[in-house]
Design a protein around this motif. Structure first.
Motif, PDB file in Angstrom:
ATOM      1  N   GLY A   1      54.047 120.669 108.279  1.00  0.00           N
ATOM      2  CA  GLY A   1      54.912 121.815 108.510  1.00  0.00           C
ATOM      3  C   GLY A   1      56.365 121.483 108.778  1.00  0.00           C
ATOM      4  N   TYR A   2      56.771 120.244 108.551  1.00  0.00           N
ATOM      5  CA  TYR A   2      58.153 119.830 108.786  1.00  0.00           C
ATOM      6  C   TYR A   2      58.789 119.414 107.457  1.00  0.00           C
ATOM      7  CZ  TYR A   2      57.077 119.643 113.798  1.00  0.00           C
ATOM      8  OH  TYR A   2      56.717 119.956 115.072  1.00  0.00           O
ATOM      9  N   PHE A   3      60.109 119.526 107.401  1.00  0.00           N
ATOM     10  CA  PHE A   3      60.844 119.062 106.229  1.00  0.00           C
ATOM     11  C   PHE A   3      62.281 118.776 106.626  1.00  0.00           C
ATOM     12  CE2 PHE A   3      60.986 123.646 106.422  1.00  0.00           C
ATOM     13  CZ  PHE A   3      62.285 124.010 106.079  1.00  0.00           C
ATOM     14  N   ARG A   4      62.948 117.965 105.798  1.00  0.00           N
ATOM     15  CA  ARG A   4      64.342 117.614 106.077  1.00  0.00           C
ATOM     16  C   ARG A   4      65.266 118.305 105.089  1.00  0.00           C
ATOM     17  NH1 ARG A   4      67.099 111.785 105.042  1.00  0.00           N
ATOM     18  NH2 ARG A   4      67.117 112.689 102.942  1.00  0.00           N
ATOM     19  N   ILE A   5      66.350 118.854 105.636  1.00  0.00           N
ATOM     20  CA  ILE A   5      67.425 119.426 104.832  1.00  0.00           C
ATOM     21  C   ILE A   5      68.678 118.590 105.044  1.00  0.00           C
ATOM     22  CG2 ILE A   5      69.057 121.366 104.696  1.00  0.00           C
ATOM     23  CD1 ILE A   5      66.741 123.258 105.080  1.00  0.00           C
ATOM     24  N   VAL A   6      69.355 118.251 103.961  1.00  0.00           N
ATOM     25  CA  VAL A   6      70.663 117.595 104.018  1.00  0.00           C
ATOM     26  C   VAL A   6      71.717 118.698 103.918  1.00  0.00           C
ATOM     27  CG1 VAL A   6      72.224 115.980 102.877  1.00  0.00           C
ATOM     28  CG2 VAL A   6      69.772 115.503 102.953  1.00  0.00           C
TER      29      VAL A   6
ATOM     30  N   VAL B   1      62.924 117.309 101.290  1.00  0.00           N
ATOM     31  CA  VAL B   1      62.015 116.183 101.479  1.00  0.00           C
ATOM     32  C   VAL B   1      60.982 116.575 102.528  1.00  0.00           C
ATOM     33  CG1 VAL B   1      61.774 113.745 102.061  1.00  0.00           C
ATOM     34  CG2 VAL B   1      63.860 114.558 100.940  1.00  0.00           C
ATOM     35  N   PRO B   2      59.693 116.473 102.229  1.00  0.00           N
ATOM     36  CA  PRO B   2      58.654 116.845 103.198  1.00  0.00           C
ATOM     37  C   PRO B   2      58.634 115.910 104.395  1.00  0.00           C
ATOM     38  CG  PRO B   2      57.684 115.823 101.245  1.00  0.00           C
ATOM     39  CD  PRO B   2      59.132 116.037 100.939  1.00  0.00           C
ATOM     40  N   GLY B   3      58.224 116.444 105.531  1.00  0.00           N
ATOM     41  CA  GLY B   3      58.224 115.660 106.765  1.00  0.00           C
ATOM     42  C   GLY B   3      57.378 114.415 106.702  1.00  0.00           C
ATOM     43  N   LYS B   4      56.297 114.468 105.937  1.00  0.00           N
ATOM     44  CA  LYS B   4      55.423 113.304 105.830  1.00  0.00           C
ATOM     45  C   LYS B   4      56.159 112.110 105.232  1.00  0.00           C
ATOM     46  CE  LYS B   4      50.740 112.065 104.409  1.00  0.00           C
ATOM     47  NZ  LYS B   4      49.538 112.501 103.666  1.00  0.00           N
TER      48      LYS B   4
ATOM     49  N   ILE C   1      68.910 117.887 109.213  1.00  0.00           N
ATOM     50  CA  ILE C   1      68.242 118.759 110.162  1.00  0.00           C
ATOM     51  C   ILE C   1      66.766 118.791 109.781  1.00  0.00           C
ATOM     52  CG2 ILE C   1      68.665 120.889 108.843  1.00  0.00           C
ATOM     53  CD1 ILE C   1      69.284 122.233 111.594  1.00  0.00           C
ATOM     54  N   PHE C   2      65.882 118.887 110.779  1.00  0.00           N
ATOM     55  CA  PHE C   2      64.446 118.672 110.563  1.00  0.00           C
ATOM     56  C   PHE C   2      63.656 119.860 111.125  1.00  0.00           C
ATOM     57  CE2 PHE C   2      60.535 115.917 111.266  1.00  0.00           C
ATOM     58  CZ  PHE C   2      60.378 115.553 109.940  1.00  0.00           C
ATOM     59  N   PRO C   3      63.639 120.994 110.396  1.00  0.00           N
ATOM     60  CA  PRO C   3      62.974 122.202 110.906  1.00  0.00           C
ATOM     61  C   PRO C   3      61.449 122.131 110.832  1.00  0.00           C
ATOM     62  CG  PRO C   3      63.926 122.602 108.745  1.00  0.00           C
ATOM     63  CD  PRO C   3      64.325 121.214 109.123  1.00  0.00           C
ATOM     64  N   LYS C   4      60.849 123.052 111.581  1.00  0.00           N
ATOM     65  CA  LYS C   4      59.388 123.154 111.665  1.00  0.00           C
ATOM     66  C   LYS C   4      58.946 124.549 111.246  1.00  0.00           C
ATOM     67  CE  LYS C   4      55.631 123.287 115.084  1.00  0.00           C
ATOM     68  NZ  LYS C   4      55.321 123.215 116.537  1.00  0.00           N
ATOM     69  N   LEU C   5      57.885 124.615 110.461  1.00  0.00           N
ATOM     70  CA  LEU C   5      57.276 125.883 110.072  1.00  0.00           C
ATOM     71  C   LEU C   5      56.095 126.180 110.997  1.00  0.00           C
ATOM     72  CD1 LEU C   5      57.194 125.355 106.203  1.00  0.00           C
ATOM     73  CD2 LEU C   5      58.890 126.635 107.513  1.00  0.00           C
TER      74      LEU C   5
ATOM     75  N   ASP D   1      52.407 118.807 103.555  1.00  0.00           N
ATOM     76  CA  ASP D   1      53.860 118.909 103.410  1.00  0.00           C
ATOM     77  C   ASP D   1      54.309 118.703 101.969  1.00  0.00           C
ATOM     78  OD1 ASP D   1      54.275 119.425 106.060  1.00  0.00           O
ATOM     79  OD2 ASP D   1      54.786 117.372 106.610  1.00  0.00           O
ATOM     80  N   ASP D   2      53.680 117.756 101.298  1.00  0.00           N
ATOM     81  CA  ASP D   2      54.055 117.498  99.908  1.00  0.00           C
ATOM     82  C   ASP D   2      53.845 118.736  99.048  1.00  0.00           C
ATOM     83  OD1 ASP D   2      54.741 114.884 100.471  1.00  0.00           O
ATOM     84  OD2 ASP D   2      52.792 114.068  99.933  1.00  0.00           O
ATOM     85  N   GLN D   3      52.729 119.410  99.270  1.00  0.00           N
ATOM     86  CA  GLN D   3      52.438 120.606  98.491  1.00  0.00           C
ATOM     87  C   GLN D   3      53.448 121.707  98.780  1.00  0.00           C
ATOM     88  OE1 GLN D   3      49.883 120.717  96.104  1.00  0.00           O
ATOM     89  NE2 GLN D   3      51.142 122.467  95.501  1.00  0.00           N
ATOM     90  N   PHE D   4      53.841 121.853 100.052  1.00  0.00           N
ATOM     91  CA  PHE D   4      54.861 122.850 100.401  1.00  0.00           C
ATOM     92  C   PHE D   4      56.167 122.570  99.665  1.00  0.00           C
ATOM     93  CE2 PHE D   4      58.664 123.675 102.973  1.00  0.00           C
ATOM     94  CZ  PHE D   4      58.645 125.070 102.963  1.00  0.00           C
TER      95      PHE D   4
END
Length: 490
Positions: free
Chosen positions: A461-466, A450-453, A420-424, A434-437
């Protein structure tokens, strides 16, 4: 320069100017200098040192002399008549300068360092089913065990007859036209086959259309082969479906192929037949090769149907990639395959190249090949996971609901895979890196994402959750994420 290292001087110069890594990468891009985030991270960690042209850019951009320390030379004997040469050192190939794979990048490196110091990390970063209690079907394990003594030698470079026969029959069920035994290649996972195909297909300067966000190995392998990955947008507002108008705009005379990842990693999107047909029309109009990554085609939920894009393109040259790592929970066994279909006559030269690359690696894992027939035949246990009462489906619903309820978080419900790929909200959290987040979340709450970049998605502002971990673990991780977002501002 004193006793400082290059990495220390670089950090100090960046701090003096108040610059972060993303700022320096942006400055490089503006000046036409190729400097990747992972490349800069390696300079800062002291793992590698820049070449002279890169050193000149960094010194200029930071207004500081970052000259490398001279290589240490061994003490010279008093009576030595011949001066010893300086010690030779070895750097990574320059071909890797612009290649990145941040799914296993700097944030994971930090997580591993923390674990080595005894810190417990909640891992939501890699789609590896086994550590989360997903077991290989007993019949598959038993069949491999019974065949081990018969699979000690090399197989045909394309694979065992039984494996390729089963794959051919599976392709027939998927409606992929004209696949013969000779059109099928087994591989050590789809990852190997992506790299093999890019090396066989891409010439310097070739452009390959790749989705954004993407599974980053595609971009990395295109780049490593000397090509240019041109990213077309998948539209979040449309459920992360490819923007066909954007695809059309990105086609140039240098475009050779288009990559279609369906179901998609990292978004979990499942592409409708109508959209796939539109992509086929673009490929037909511009005579493009279609490269289909369909590794998650059996992990589809909500009663939806997966359509193989090659089934819609009998007149085009298509390569469809698939495997058992995800559907049969055997990621470590490394068994994938690719099938060539459609108008094979126009790809005769490319097939020769693929055959050459396939022969050079001798063959894929033979014991793993031996269970393909068993795995693809009969009842598919993966169906138990994706029905409404199944574990994958229920965990998806749980994660989606929790994320949807968090203040400042928006998310599209995935229809397939286990990502799933949520957005902040960019205004609420001021996310610009994203890396810093991801690093801040890891160090503060011990949760690894994992950051979206990392998926070649440039909007911060995006990241992936498994969502493979069991519900209790997911709940704990999401509680920590929610707590973190209550006070986090970048």
């Amino acid at each position: 320069m004193g006793e400082t290292t290059f990495a220390e001087r670089l950090k100090a110069a960046m701090a003096a100017r108040g610059l972060k890594q993303v700022d320096l990468v942006r400055m490089a891009r503006e000046q036409g200098v190729k400097l990747g985030k992972s490349q800069l991270s390696q300079y800062l960690s002291g793992k590698t040192a820049p070449r002279r042209d890169m050193l000149a850019f960094l010194s200029s951009a930071l207004g500081s002399n970052l000259e490398l320390e001279p290589e240490p030379q061994a003490p010279q004997p008093v009576q030595a008549s011949v001066q010893e040469a300086p010690m030779r050192t070895f750097s990574k190939s320059s071909k890797l300068d612009h290649v990145s794979y941040d799914v296993r990048g700097p944030v994971l490196d930090e997580a591993m360092r923390m674990e080595e110091n005894g810190v417990h990390i909640l891992k939501l970063n890699i789609g590896n089913p086994a550590p989360f209690g997903f077991r290989t079907p007993d019949e598959v394990v038993q069949d491999m065990a019974s065949q081990l003594t018969d699979t000690e030698g090399y197989s045909d470079s394309k694979g065992l007859f039984s494996a390729r026969k089963a794959i051919m029959q599976y392709d027939q069920l998927k409606g992929i036209p004209g696949v013969q035994m000779s059109d099928i290649y087994t591989g050590n996972g789809v990852s190997e086959l992506i790299n093999l195909t890019m090396q066989a297909m891409v010439d310097n300067g070739d452009e390959i259309l790749v989705p954004s966000p993407d599974y980053p190995l595609w971009t990395a392998c295109v780049t490593l082969a000397g090509g240019k990955a041109v990213h077309y947008i998948c539209d979040e507002q449309a459920g992360w479906i490819p923007d066909v108008a954007d695809i059309r705009k990105k086609v140039t005379p240098a475009t050779k192929a288009i990559v279609v990842i369906n179901p998609n990693n990292p978004t979990g999107a499942l592409y409708p037949r109508e959209v796939l047909q539109e992509i086929v029309e673009v490929a037909r109009e511009h005579q493009l090769i279609i490269l289909a990554d369909e590794i998650y085609d059996r992990l589809v939920m909500d009663g939806e149907e997966h359509v193989s894009i090659a089934s819609l393109a009998p007149d085009l040259f298509c390569i469809t990639m698939n495997g058992l790592s995800k559907s049969h929970m055997i990621a470590g066994w490394r068994i994938g395959w690719m099938s060539i279909s459609g108008n094979k006559r126009i790809g005769k030269g490319l097939i020769e190249g693929i055959n050459m690359m396939s022969n050079m690696r001798l063959c894929s894992n033979v014991p793993a090949q031996s269970i393909v027939q068993t795995a693809l035949g009969g009842y598919q246990s993966v169906k138990n996971y994706v029905v409404p009462t199944g574990r994958v489906c229920q965990q998806r619903d749980f994660v989606y609901k929790r994320l949807s309820e968090m203040d400042g978080v928006s998310v599209v419900k995935p229809k397939a895979a286990f990502y799933i790929f949520p957005k902040l909200d960019p205004k609420k959290f001021n996310i610009h890196d994203d890396d810093q987040f991801a690093l801040d979340l890891l160090q503060d709450q011990k949760v690894l994402i994992v950051p979206g970049k990392g998926f070649n998605w440039e909007t911060p502002g995006y990241f992936r959750i498994v969502y493979l971990p069991r519900r209790a673990v997911l709940g704990e991780a999401l509680d920590k994420l929610e707590e973190f977002l209550r006070y986090y501002r970048q």
